[in-house]
Structures are given as C-alpha cells and as structure tokens.
Design an enzyme around this catalytic site. Sequence first.
Site, PDB file in Angstrom:
ATOM      1  CB  SER A   1     -22.920  43.259  -3.336  1.00 38.72           C
ATOM      2  OG  SER A   1     -24.296  43.062  -3.046  1.00 38.72           O
TER       3      SER A   1
ATOM      4  N   GLY B   1     -23.652  38.020   0.355  1.00 41.75           N
ATOM      5  CA  GLY B   1     -24.211  37.542   1.620  1.00 41.75           C
ATOM      6  C   GLY B   1     -23.525  36.362   2.275  1.00 41.75           C
TER       7      GLY B   1
ATOM      8  CB  CYS C   1     -24.220  46.887   0.235  1.00 41.22           C
ATOM      9  SG  CYS C   1     -23.949  45.099   0.380  1.00 41.22           S
ATOM     10  CG  ASN C   2     -28.612  46.305   5.058  1.00 42.12           C
ATOM     11  OD1 ASN C   2     -28.740  46.838   6.141  1.00 42.12           O
ATOM     12  ND2 ASN C   2     -29.396  46.593   4.028  1.00 42.12           N
ATOM     13  CB  THR C   3     -23.660  42.007   3.038  1.00 45.25           C
ATOM     14  OG1 THR C   3     -24.944  41.372   2.981  1.00 45.25           O
ATOM     15  CG2 THR C   3     -22.610  40.977   3.367  1.00 45.25           C
TER      16      THR C   3
ATOM     17  CD  GLU D   1     -28.724  40.523  -7.698  1.00 45.44           C
ATOM     18  OE1 GLU D   1     -27.927  39.782  -8.288  1.00 45.44           O
ATOM     19  OE2 GLU D   1     -28.390  41.594  -7.138  1.00 45.44           O
TER      20      GLU D   1
ATOM     21  CG  HIS E   1     -31.286  42.741  -3.566  1.00 43.98           C
ATOM     22  ND1 HIS E   1     -30.070  43.181  -3.107  1.00 43.98           N
ATOM     23  CD2 HIS E   1     -31.085  42.285  -4.829  1.00 43.98           C
ATOM     24  CE1 HIS E   1     -29.156  42.988  -4.050  1.00 43.98           C
ATOM     25  NE2 HIS E   1     -29.749  42.450  -5.101  1.00 43.98           N
TER      26      HIS E   1
END
Length: 272
Positions: free
Chosen positions: A12, A44, A74-76, A159, A195
Amino acid sequence: MQNTSPIGIFDSGYGGLTVFRSIADRLPEYDYIYLGDNARSPYGDHSFDTIYKYTLECVEWLFAKGCHLVILACNTASAKALRTIQQKDLPAKYPDRKVLGVIRPTAEVIDEFTFSKKVGVMGTRGTVNSQSYLLEINKFFPKINVFQQSCPMWVPLIENNEHLQSGADFFINEYCSSLMQQSEDIDCVLLACTHYPLLLPKLKKVFPDHINILTQGEIVANSLVDYLERHPEIKAKLARAGKKSFYTSGDPLAFDEHASIFFGEEVGSNSM
C-alpha cells in the site's frame, strides 16, 4: 521457455520495501517490479471491500507489466484481499498467474520463535480486526495463544519520518504496554506490518531482552525460495537480469525521498 517475467511486489505504500530488500538480497538474480499504492495509503482503516478493490487493481496492473508471480508484501492486503483474489479472480481470469501473501509464511514458522507458546501480534487495525494471524497460527499450531494489539499511529509516524524522534515514544510505549498487559508470558512479538521494522531500535529498548521481536522480510524471502523450488513452472518464466523497477501511484519524487529509508539504497521510481 523464455524467461521474461519479473516478480511483482505490491504494498500500500513504503513498508513492502523492507520485504523487497530481504527478497532481493536472497534472490538477487531475478527481475523485480515494486508497486506502492501511495496515493491511497494507508490501507489499515479501510473496509474489506475497498482494500480488495484497491489490491486487485494493483495486482492486475502488475500482471499487465508481465508479472506471473506477485507478492503482496502488505499485511493488510494479505489479510483482507488475498484469499478472494486467489479463490475468485485467478481461476476466472488469470489461471496461469500466482499471488502470494506474507501471513501464511509467517504462521508456518512462528513456533520456532516461542517457548512459552504465547505470541503477541502488532499490526494495523485492518490486520488485527481480520483475525487472520490468529486463524492461520492456530491452524498450524493450535497450542499457541495469540494476543493482538492494533497500532494505528505507527504507520503515520513512520511515513512522516517521525518514528525515531522522541515524540513517537508515547505511542510506542502505549501499544507495547497494552500488548504485554494481555499476558506477561508473551515471549515472541510479531511485527505484522512491513513498516514496523523501522521501529526496531526503539522496540528493543521497550521490550525485555528475552522477547523475540520478529520481522517478516527474511521469513518471506526464505518462503519464496522454497515456493520456487516446488513450482518449477513458475520459476521457468522468471526473468534473470537482476533488474529492479519501482512504481508508485503517488508522487515519484516524494516516493524516492522516503523509499531509501525502507529499502536501504536510493531508488528511482516512476508513475504508475
């Protein structure tokens, strides 16, 4: 068969670059295309339907770039979109393509890192609310107890390059304390967002020394090596010139400014 297909890596935003770094170090001979959907990040707090829509659009973009194998770093996206893409979209429209995530490879090896069989999982609200880690870990290791903690402020801090400043300490201490209050016997903490490895210097100061703080890059890279050995038909399609290309749905200049922090070297990105 001509080897012309790069490996696609999607996130993402910037976090997937930590996984990409580990994959590229482990398998430097292959070509890669990284795509960060920075214009719509973070994922998220979005709904399942929205994350599925965004993820599928990006996966299809990577397919159009010639990728036969795409990693959702990306985990989400892995939690909220991967299963639908694998079970619905690939069989219907892309039967020769593969999409893999980061949750299952981690769940398959988590038992190696805990003696107490009590594991903490720290992730975005989307990842935690999906219950994906709890379900996957208990599928492989029913005796492991999983305790989850959402950390909604960590991605914005990272970020915006504020994660190592003193102002981040409150949110780091708060979420870590909330997790450990669930069980004092937790001896392994999984950073279930790509992240979060950038927080390791501060997390190592907060958690007791006996706790394993587990990041996913090396795990996913090792899992990919195993996957390619078990699927020679995919491996045979992969281009091997060691080329890395970076794309973003956002501003390439802004992407390049932040990406080097995650990837460990300068990158030159392009617009999606």
